[in-house]
Design a protein around this motif. Structure first.
Motif, PDB file in Angstrom:
ATOM      1  N   PHE A 159       0.861  -1.353   0.148  1.00  0.00           N
ATOM      2  CA  PHE A 159       0.079  -0.059  -0.096  1.00  0.00           C
ATOM      3  C   PHE A 159       0.838   1.281   0.087  1.00  0.00           C
ATOM      4  CE2 PHE A 159       0.612  -1.426   4.332  1.00  0.00           C
ATOM      5  CZ  PHE A 159       0.957  -0.109   4.947  1.00  0.00           C
ATOM      6  N   ALA A 160       0.492   2.349  -0.443  1.00  0.00           N
ATOM      7  CA  ALA A 160       0.936   3.770  -0.416  1.00  0.00           C
ATOM      8  C   ALA A 160      -0.224   4.690  -0.063  1.00  0.00           C
ATOM      9  CB  ALA A 160       1.515   3.884  -1.918  1.00  0.00           C
ATOM     10  N   LEU A 161       0.201   5.264   1.241  1.00  0.00           N
ATOM     11  CA  LEU A 161      -0.923   6.208   1.778  1.00  0.00           C
ATOM     12  C   LEU A 161      -0.281   7.298   1.942  1.00  0.00           C
ATOM     13  CD1 LEU A 161      -2.292   3.917   4.501  1.00  0.00           C
ATOM     14  CD2 LEU A 161      -3.431   4.064   2.350  1.00  0.00           C
ATOM     15  N   ALA A 162      -1.332   8.584   2.101  1.00  0.00           N
ATOM     16  CA  ALA A 162      -1.063   9.840   2.289  1.00  0.00           C
ATOM     17  C   ALA A 162      -1.876  10.081   3.676  1.00  0.00           C
ATOM     18  CB  ALA A 162      -1.205  11.143   1.325  1.00  0.00           C
ATOM     19  N   ALA A 163      -1.261  10.816   4.866  1.00  0.00           N
ATOM     20  CA  ALA A 163      -1.701  11.242   5.920  1.00  0.00           C
ATOM     21  C   ALA A 163      -1.397  12.516   6.089  1.00  0.00           C
ATOM     22  CB  ALA A 163      -1.567  10.338   7.058  1.00  0.00           C
ATOM     23  N   TYR A 164      -2.678  13.219   6.441  1.00  0.00           N
ATOM     24  CA  TYR A 164      -2.475  14.546   6.660  1.00  0.00           C
ATOM     25  C   TYR A 164      -3.461  15.078   7.655  1.00  0.00           C
ATOM     26  CZ  TYR A 164      -5.735  15.014   3.314  1.00  0.00           C
ATOM     27  OH  TYR A 164      -7.282  14.794   2.579  1.00  0.00           O
ATOM     28  N   VAL A 222       4.473   3.895   2.839  1.00  0.00           N
ATOM     29  CA  VAL A 222       4.333   2.946   1.850  1.00  0.00           C
ATOM     30  C   VAL A 222       5.187   1.569   2.458  1.00  0.00           C
ATOM     31  CG1 VAL A 222       5.537   2.487  -0.416  1.00  0.00           C
ATOM     32  CG2 VAL A 222       4.927   4.568   0.281  1.00  0.00           C
ATOM     33  N   ALA A 223       4.800   0.512   2.381  1.00  0.00           N
ATOM     34  CA  ALA A 223       4.805  -0.723   2.360  1.00  0.00           C
ATOM     35  C   ALA A 223       5.001  -1.608   1.451  1.00  0.00           C
ATOM     36  CB  ALA A 223       3.896  -1.528   3.607  1.00  0.00           C
ATOM     37  N   VAL A 224       6.339  -2.353   1.269  1.00  0.00           N
ATOM     38  CA  VAL A 224       6.600  -3.226   0.029  1.00  0.00           C
ATOM     39  C   VAL A 224       6.750  -4.599   0.329  1.00  0.00           C
ATOM     40  CG1 VAL A 224       8.324  -3.301  -1.937  1.00  0.00           C
ATOM     41  CG2 VAL A 224       7.552  -1.131  -1.105  1.00  0.00           C
TER      42      VAL A 224
END
Length: 160
Positions: free
Chosen positions: A9-14, A53-55
């Motif tokens: 997953f790839a996330l943006a948190a703000y 981001v987790a790979v």
């Protein structure tokens, strides 16, 4: 360039007006530090945005952008021998590539989330837990920042 199926997953948190928001990014945003930072800059936020981001259940990358500044942390520097994203982070940090048999050590700015509630010591404790997968480590980070349940819902983790 990582294949889409390698990015867990790839996330943006703000934070927007003090409330955490989480948005999914496409795996194409997780090809290198600059692409990820550019994607994060489009989000509003009190104090910038954080990329998580987790790979391939192997490592994770944290990127924080605030204005022109980009701060980066890699959970396992030895991942740079196998993964383009990890190698790009190592290059971005100006570090030498490690040998394949080197220990799994974090690299980069362990203080990048300190003003948000997760200091270097807390982050190091999370990284030292050999029982956790990268998504679980990031869940702990998100919990420390104040959006753990939201993070878990977005990535599909069940709360214990």
């Amino acid at each position: 360039m990582p294949a889409s199926d390698e990015v867990d997953f790839a996330l943006a948190a703000y934070r927007d007006e003090g409330v955490w928001q989480v948005a999914e990014l496409t795996p194409d945003h997780a090809v290198d530090v600059e692409t990820l930072a550019a994607a994060l800059r489009r989000f509003p936020g009190d104090g910038g945005a954080v990329g998580l981001v987790a790979v391939d259940e192997d490592f994770f990358v944290l990127v924080r952008v605030s204005g022109p500044r980009t701060r980066v942390m890699l959970s396992d520097v030895s991942a740079a021998t196998e993964w383009e994203l990890a190698a790009d982070v190592v290059e971005h940090l100006g570090l030498p590539l490690v040998a394949e048999d080197d220990d799994a050590e974090p690299a980069g700015d362990l203080e990048l989330l300190a003003d948000l509630g997760v200091n270097a010591m807390t982050l190091a404790e999370i990284l030292d837990d050999d029982e956790l997968y990268p998504d679980e480590m990031l869940s702990e980070v998100a919990r420390g920042l104040g959006f753990g349940d939201l993070f878990d819902d977005v990535v599909g983790l069940t709360s214990a």
